[in-house]
Design a protein around this motif. Structure first.
Motif, short mmCIF file in Angstrom:
data_model
loop_
_atom_site.label_atom_id
_atom_site.label_comp_id
_atom_site.label_asym_id
_atom_site.label_seq_id
_atom_site.Cartn_x
_atom_site.Cartn_y
_atom_site.Cartn_z
N PRO A 212 -3.92 5.76 3.87
CA PRO A 212 -4.60 6.90 3.24
C PRO A 212 -3.65 7.66 2.33
CG PRO A 212 -4.15 7.38 5.54
CD PRO A 212 -3.76 5.95 5.32
N TYR A 213 -4.18 8.12 1.21
CA TYR A 213 -3.34 8.78 0.21
C TYR A 213 -2.79 10.10 0.73
CZ TYR A 213 -1.92 10.72 -4.29
OH TYR A 213 -1.20 11.27 -5.33
N SER A 214 -1.52 10.33 0.44
CA SER A 214 -0.83 11.58 0.73
C SER A 214 -0.70 11.85 2.23
CB SER A 214 -1.54 12.76 0.05
OG SER A 214 -0.69 13.89 0.02
N ASN B 230 -13.83 12.89 16.71
CA ASN B 230 -14.16 11.52 17.05
C ASN B 230 -13.36 10.58 16.14
OD1 ASN B 230 -15.97 8.99 16.33
ND2 ASN B 230 -16.52 9.63 18.40
N LEU B 231 -12.63 9.65 16.73
CA LEU B 231 -11.77 8.77 15.95
C LEU B 231 -12.56 7.96 14.93
CD1 LEU B 231 -9.07 7.34 15.36
CD2 LEU B 231 -9.58 5.78 17.25
N GLU B 232 -13.68 7.40 15.34
CA GLU B 232 -14.48 6.60 14.42
C GLU B 232 -14.95 7.43 13.22
OE1 GLU B 232 -14.77 6.51 17.64
OE2 GLU B 232 -14.69 4.41 18.29
N ASP B 233 -15.33 8.68 13.47
CA ASP B 233 -15.79 9.54 12.38
C ASP B 233 -14.65 9.87 11.43
OD1 ASP B 233 -18.30 9.53 13.50
OD2 ASP B 233 -18.09 11.51 14.45
N VAL B 234 -13.47 10.17 11.98
CA VAL B 234 -12.32 10.49 11.14
C VAL B 234 -11.93 9.30 10.26
CG1 VAL B 234 -9.87 11.07 11.14
CG2 VAL B 234 -11.42 12.26 12.69
N VAL B 235 -11.90 8.10 10.85
CA VAL B 235 -11.55 6.91 10.09
C VAL B 235 -12.61 6.63 9.02
CG1 VAL B 235 -11.25 4.41 10.21
CG2 VAL B 235 -10.15 5.88 11.90
N ALA B 236 -13.88 6.75 9.38
CA ALA B 236 -14.95 6.50 8.41
C ALA B 236 -14.86 7.48 7.23
CB ALA B 236 -16.31 6.63 9.09
N GLU B 237 -14.59 8.74 7.52
CA GLU B 237 -14.47 9.74 6.45
C GLU B 237 -13.24 9.46 5.58
OE1 GLU B 237 -14.20 14.60 5.83
OE2 GLU B 237 -14.25 13.75 7.85
N THR B 238 -12.14 9.08 6.23
CA THR B 238 -10.92 8.76 5.48
C THR B 238 -11.14 7.55 4.59
OG1 THR B 238 -9.57 9.62 7.31
CG2 THR B 238 -8.46 8.24 5.69
N GLU B 239 -11.80 6.53 5.12
CA GLU B 239 -12.10 5.34 4.33
C GLU B 239 -13.00 5.68 3.15
OE1 GLU B 239 -13.80 2.53 7.02
OE2 GLU B 239 -11.86 1.65 7.56
N HIS C 278 -13.30 8.56 1.54
CA HIS C 278 -12.55 9.29 0.51
C HIS C 278 -11.60 8.35 -0.23
CE1 HIS C 278 -14.13 13.23 1.27
NE2 HIS C 278 -13.76 13.22 2.54
N GLU C 279 -11.00 7.42 0.50
CA GLU C 279 -10.06 6.51 -0.15
C GLU C 279 -10.79 5.52 -1.06
OE1 GLU C 279 -6.28 5.29 -1.19
OE2 GLU C 279 -7.00 7.09 -0.14
N ARG C 280 -11.95 5.04 -0.63
CA ARG C 280 -12.75 4.17 -1.50
C ARG C 280 -13.15 4.92 -2.77
NH1 ARG C 280 -14.97 -0.58 0.70
NH2 ARG C 280 -14.63 -0.78 2.97
N THR C 281 -13.57 6.17 -2.60
CA THR C 281 -13.98 6.96 -3.74
C THR C 281 -12.81 7.20 -4.69
OG1 THR C 281 -15.65 8.09 -2.39
CG2 THR C 281 -15.00 9.16 -4.45
N ARG C 282 -11.65 7.51 -4.14
CA ARG C 282 -10.47 7.74 -4.97
C ARG C 282 -10.10 6.48 -5.75
NH1 ARG C 282 -4.93 7.65 -5.28
NH2 ARG C 282 -4.79 6.13 -3.59
N ARG C 283 -10.14 5.34 -5.07
CA ARG C 283 -9.74 4.10 -5.74
C ARG C 283 -10.80 3.59 -6.70
NH1 ARG C 283 -6.19 0.59 -1.35
NH2 ARG C 283 -5.28 2.38 -0.28
N SER C 284 -12.02 4.02 -6.54
CA SER C 284 -13.10 3.53 -7.40
C SER C 284 -12.92 3.98 -8.86
CB SER C 284 -14.46 3.99 -6.88
OG SER C 284 -14.61 5.41 -7.01
N ARG C 285 -12.10 5.00 -9.08
CA ARG C 285 -11.92 5.48 -10.45
C ARG C 285 -10.96 4.59 -11.24
NH1 ARG C 285 -8.06 9.13 -7.90
NH2 ARG C 285 -6.13 9.22 -9.09
N GLU D 144 0.86 -1.18 0.00
CA GLU D 144 0.00 0.00 0.00
C GLU D 144 0.89 1.23 0.00
OE1 GLU D 144 -3.79 0.61 1.24
OE2 GLU D 144 -3.70 -0.85 -0.39
N ALA D 145 0.90 1.99 -1.11
CA ALA D 145 1.73 3.18 -1.22
C ALA D 145 0.98 4.41 -0.71
CB ALA D 145 2.14 3.39 -2.68
N ASP D 146 1.73 5.37 -0.15
CA ASP D 146 1.09 6.56 0.43
C ASP D 146 1.15 7.79 -0.46
OD1 ASP D 146 3.70 7.46 0.67
OD2 ASP D 146 3.75 7.44 2.86
#
Length: 401
Positions: free
Chosen positions: A112-114, A241-250, A252-259, A12-14
């Motif tokens: 997570p990217y970048s 909130n940690l859970e909220d930050v992780v959920a949002e990060t996930e 965005h990353e799913r959306t980025r990779r979906s392309r 997994e590259a950053d």
């Protein structure tokens, strides 16, 4: 699904030059397999900060491992790899361990990217009414990613704890490690010795190292998933909130990779990383950084053929600032020393790449803006002048040029 053996690897590259990597069975076989491997001066200055972890469950009154390590001389312990039933690569690496007839633990790792970070999640799959406590003991080093680590008195085990956040700084000259979790941390410093890396042994290199472990994280998985964020910068604010930050990060990353249309296109993305204010191309994982010749040969396929013209522009403009006596570096050393100008044709491949880029970007006033073309032309003129007049190592154009 991937074959469950130690020869199947994931990475997994950053987007900064760092990465997390390992094997499908979870046993590290290379010195480059690590959880938190960051580029301190993107994309160079790579450091291994967190190598891996031991994970086990306390189920009622019994203990069940879901991880395995390889130790010298040839011992695999504990037996967690034997409980692995499934490994998936998409959207990021995930493992499923069977710990009871109807109970599985899913483990996910994604970068997570970048961001110089890695996020781990553990969740139970199946109904379970007994106590189910997850224990995770991280293994730290703090070394150049080409090196190996051994027990020493200079390692600093001190932990700065503020609520859910733990901070370690094993060596004063290296970045601190920030761990944020929704579990409980118990400080229990110790050394683990003689981790064995089979791929290094087969290469005829040193293949054992010692790692430090500062303590243990615990989660009650009957209540919620266990989350652990490891990074070198603050990813979760004190009021977040940690859970909220992780959920949002996930998300965005799913959306980025979906392309990405397929795994090949996603792999392309792993090789495009930050350098300075622009971009560059990593020559290969896990060993290499960005090499001039490799960058300009591969740019046409990785960027122009895939429509990544913005990335191509950022790469060519960034490299344009490195022209010296008509030459472009063939390699930027990992530790930031003087670039190595030792390729006769890296600069010539650059000219070809610029020409192909400008042809591809001719329809866009932004991609072929006057300031961009002027900068690229300046670099090309400097290269041609250097080759006509003669540059390092007696490199010059023939008399009939």
């Amino acid at each position: 699904m991937i074959n469950l053996n130690a020869s199947s690897e994931w990475l997994e590259a950053d987007g900064l030059g760092g990465f997390a990597s390992g094997t499908a069975v979870g046993v590290r076989t290379r010195r480059y397999h690590a959880l938190l491997l960051v580029a301190s001066n993107p994309p160079s200055g790579r450091l291994v900060l967190v190598n891996g972890f031991d994970a086990w469950l306390t189920i009622g009154d019994r203990t069940t491992s879901i991880s395995s390590q390889r130790y010298a001389p040839d011992v695999t312990y504990p037996d967690g790899a034997g409980r692995l039933k499934e490994f998936q690569l998409k959207p990021w690496p995930s493992w499923k361990y069977q710990v009871a007839p109807d109970l599985f633990i899913e483990q996910q790792i994604f970068v997570p990217y970048s961001k110089p970070a890695v996020i781990l999640r553990w969740s139970k799959v199946g109904e379970w009414n007994e106590s189910l406590v997850l224990n995770v003991r991280p293994f730290l080093s703090g070394r150049d990613y080409h090196s190996l680590h051994h027990q020493n008195a200079a390692f600093n085990f001190d932990a700065q704890q503020l609520g859910r956040t733990i901070k370690w700084q094993p060596y004063h000259s290296l970045p601190r490690i920030i761990a944020c979790s929704n579990g409980h941390y118990r400080h229990m410093p110790d050394w683990y010795h003689n981790f064995l890396y089979e791929q290094e042994r087969e290469r005829g290199l040193d293949y054992t190292e010692d790692l430090a472990t500062p303590g243990i994280f615990k989660w009650d998985l009957t209540e919620r998933s266990g989350l652990l964020v490891l990074s070198t910068s603050e990813l979760v604010g004190a009021d977040q909130n940690l859970e909220d930050v992780v959920a949002e990060t996930e998300f965005h990353e799913r959306t980025r990779r979906s392309r990405f249309h397929d795994r090949l296109e996603q792999s392309v993305d792993s090789y495009l990383v930050k350098r300075g204010a622009g971009k560059t191309i990593i020559a290969g994982y896990p060993w290499f950084g960005d090499w001039g010749r490799d960058t300009f040969i591969s740019l046409r396929g990785l960027c122009l053929r895939t429509g990544r013209l913005t990335e191509a522009r950022d790469i060519l403009v960034e490299w344009s600032h490195s022209v010296s006596n008509g030459m472009l570096p063939n390699r930027f050393p990992d530790k930031g020393e003087i670039p190595e100008f030792n390729s006769v044709d890296a600069s010539l491949w650059y000219i070809i790449a610029v020409d192909d880029y400008l042809r591809s970007a001719a329809h866009s006033s932004q991609l072929a803006a006057p300031d961009v073309t002027a900068q690229l032309e300046k670099a090309i003129n400097a290269i041609l002048t250097g080759y006509l007049e003669g540059t390092r190592y007696g490199i010059h154009a023939d008399s009939d040029a």
